[in-house]
Enzyme design. Structure first.
Site, mmCIF file in Angstrom:
data_model
loop_
_atom_site.group_PDB
_atom_site.id
_atom_site.type_symbol
_atom_site.label_atom_id
_atom_site.label_comp_id
_atom_site.label_asym_id
_atom_site.label_seq_id
_atom_site.Cartn_x
_atom_site.Cartn_y
_atom_site.Cartn_z
ATOM 1 N N HIS A 44 -81.478 24.447 34.058
ATOM 2 C CA HIS A 44 -81.453 24.821 32.639
ATOM 3 C C HIS A 44 -80.013 25.058 32.223
ATOM 4 C CE1 HIS A 44 -82.344 27.003 28.939
ATOM 5 N NE2 HIS A 44 -83.509 26.410 28.991
ATOM 6 N N ASP A 52 -90.914 24.130 31.934
ATOM 7 C CA ASP A 52 -91.739 22.920 32.032
ATOM 8 C C ASP A 52 -92.329 22.693 33.416
ATOM 9 O OD1 ASP A 52 -91.471 22.056 29.375
ATOM 10 O OD2 ASP A 52 -89.409 21.468 29.798
#
Ligand code: ACO
Length: 426
Positions: free
Chosen positions: A304, A361
Site C-alpha cells: 500500500h 483487497d
C-alpha cells in the site's frame, strides 16, 4: 509560534512556512514557492505531496490507524451501519435517530432509476465490464436529472440520488448482464438488504434475506467508505476542480477505481487465488515469483502507498470472512490459500523489508464470494462503498476557498526548438 524551513537558492535564503495538522503531521507550504524562487517541486505519483487540508479521514500508515471524522474504523465496523457512516462522512458528525430516519426516507424516495436508463443497459455488449457500465451510467444521470436552480437543494438531492441510485444501477447491471428480470428496490428493506434483494431475488426463486449477510455487507461498505486522498478520490477532486457537476466527478472516481493497482485489486486477488488453487502452484513458488523483478507478477492484495504495516481494514475483513463462513457453515479453499500466503509473506525478508502487508483487497473478495457476489462485480461493490467518501471529499473541496483548478506543472525533457520540415523534405 510559526515554523519555517530554510531554502537556499542561488545563494539567497527563503523562509518557507511549515503547516501542521490536528494529529501533528507537518507539511512545507509551497504555495508561494514558484512566485518567490522560480522553482517548482517534482513528485511523481504525489507520494510526498499534500494536495489539500481535509477534516474527513485520518490515517496513520506507520501505525495502521484509520478514523472517519475522528472515530476509529474498528468502532464503526462493530457498531455502525453503512448509512449511518455515510451520514457521518458527509455531515461531519453522527446523526440523531430522527436524522437517520429522514435519511432512510430520502434514500428510499431516490432509489428508482428512470425507466429509459434500462434501454442504455440493454445496448451494452454482454461481456462489458460492470465498472465501465457503472461509470457511463453515473455520468448519464445528469442528463436524466437536470440541474436544479438552488445550489443547496441541487447538492442535497444529488447526494441522496447518487448514494441510492448507485446501488440500484449496480444490481440492474448484474441482472441485465444475466438476461434476468430487473428487481425493483423495496421501501420496507434497509439499504444493504435492498441491494442483496435486487441482486438475488427472482420470480421463480424468491430470495431469503439473512441477517448475517446484511451485517457483513454493512461492515464491507463501512470499511470502504473513505480513505483520504487515494487515487479515485483524487480523481474526483481533480475533475471536480474544473467545476463539473457531481455526477461527472464521481464517474471519474469510478473509472480510476477500476484499475488493478487500486480498487480492481479485489477482483485480481480472487483471480490469482483461483489460479493457485486450480493449478496447485505452491505458496513458496508464488512468493518467489512476486519477488522476482524479471517477472511483472505482483502479489495482489499486498502493499500500500500509505500503510507500512497491516491495513486495519484487512484485519477486520479477515475476521469477517471467518465469522461469516462459520455462521453459514461453509468453507472456502481460497481462504485457506490466502491464509497460507499471508503467513509465508509476513515471514519473508523481501516482504518485511518492503513493508508489504495485506491490504483491504486481500480478504474482501472472499467475503464477497461468500455473499454470492460474482467476481466481476467486486470492484462495483467497492465503488458503492466509496460513494460517501467521494461525495464528502468533493463537498469539502467546493467549500474550500484554497481549492483551485488542479493544474500541475512539469519538467519538460523533450526536444528544444526545431524547424518544421515540409513533408517532401523529411
Ligand atoms: N508484490 C511484490 N512486490 C511489491 C508489491 C507486491 N504486491 N507491492 C510493492 N512491491 C514492491 C515493488 O516491486 C517495489 O520494489 P523495489 O523498491 O525493490 O523496486 C516496492 O515494493 C515499492 O513498490 P511501488 O510500486 O513503488 O510502491 P507504491 O507505493 O507505488 O505501490 C501499490 C503501492 C500500487 C498498492 C503496490 O503495493 C501494488 O502494486 N500492490 C498490488 C496491487 C494491490 O493490491 N493494490 C490495491 C491497493 S489498496 C487500494 O488501492 C484499495
Amino acid at each position: 509560534m510559526s515554523e519555517f524551513v530554510k531554502l537556499i537558492v542561488g545563494g539567497k535564503t527563503y523562509d518557507i512556512p511549515v503547516i501542521s495538522g490536528s494529529e501533528g503531521e507537518k507539511a512545507i507550504d509551497i504555495t508561494e514557492l514558484r512566485k518567490k524562487t522560480g522553482l517548482i517541486t517534482f513528485d511523481p505519483g504525489f507520494a510526498n505531496t499534500g494536495s489539500c487540508q481535509s477534516s474527513v479521514t485520518f490515517m496513520d500508515g506507520e501505525k495502521g490507524v484509520l478514523r472517519y471524522r475522528g472515530i476509529p474504523i474498528e468502532d464503526l465496523a462493530s457498531n455502525s451501519t453503512f448509512i449511518e457512516t455515510s451520514y457521518l462522512l458527509i455531515n461531519g458528525r453522527l446523526p440523531k435517530r430522527k436524522e437517520l430516519n429522514r435519511m432512510s426516507v430520502l434514500l428510499n424516495d431516490a432509489s428508482l432509476v428512470h425507466e429509459d436508463m434500462q434501454t442504455f443497459f440493454q445496448k451494452f455488449p454482454r461481456a462489458s465490464h460492470p465498472m465501465g457500465i457503472l461509470s457511463s451510467m453515473v455520468t448519464a444521470l445528469r442528463s436524466f436529472y437536470p440541474e436544479l436552480q438552488i445550489l443547496e437543494e441541487e447538492i442535497n438531492i444529488t447526494v441522496m440520488r447518487l448514494l441510492s441510485k448507485i446501488r440500484t444501477l449496480a444490481a440492474m447491471s448484474y441482472k441485465i448482464s444475466r438476461g434476468h428480470k430487473v428487481i425493483y428496490p423495496r421501501p420496507d428493506l434497509c439499504y444493504c438488504g435492498n441491494f442483496l434483494n435486487m441482486m438475488f431475488d427472482n420470480p421463480v426463486k424468491p430470495y431469503t434475506l439473512k441477517g448475517d449477510l446484511i451485517r457483513a455487507l454493512n461492515v464491507f461498505w463501512i470499511l470502504h467508505a473513505d480513505h483520504e486522498q487515494n487515487c479515485s478520490t483524487t480523481a474526483v477532486r481533480v475533475v471536480g476542480s474544473g467545476r463539473v457537476n457531481l455526477y461527472a466527478a464521481i464517474s471519474a472516481g469510478i473509472a480510476a477505481l477500476w484499475g488493478p493497482l487500486h480498487g480492481g485489486a479485489n477482483q485480481a486477488v480472487i483471480e490469482m487465488l483461483s489460479r493457485i488453487v486450480k493449478s496447485g502452484e505452491s505458496v513458496s513458488g508464488i512468493i518467489e515469483k512476486a519477488k522476482d523483478k524479471k517477472q511483472s507478477f505482483r502479489l495482489m492484495g499486498f502493499g500500500h502507498r500509505v500503510y507500512k504495516t497491516y491495513d486495519p481494514r484487512a484485519l477486520i475483513l479477515k475476521g469477517q470472512c471467518d465469522n461469516l463462513l462459520t455462521k453459514l457453515n461453509l468453507s472456502d479453499p481460497l481462504l485457506d490459500v490466502a491464509r497460507k500466503i499471508e503467513e509465508a509473506a509476513l515471514k519473508d525478508d523481501y516482504f518485511i523489508e518492503h513493508h508489504l502487508y495485506p491490504n483491504v483487497d486481500f480478504y474482501s473478495g472472499i467475503l464477497l464470494r461468500t455473499m454470492g457476489i460474482p467476481t466481476n462485480m467486486f470492484t462495483v461493490m467497492f465503488a458503492i462503498g466509496r460513494m460517501p467518501g467521494w461525495i464528502s471529499q468533493w463537498m469539502e473541496s467546493i467549500d474550500d476557498p484554497r481549492w483551485k483548478l488542479c493544474r500541475p506543472r512539469q519538467i519538460y525533457i523533450g526536444s528544444n526548438v526545431q524547424p518544421y520540415i515540409p513533408i517532401d523534405e523529411r
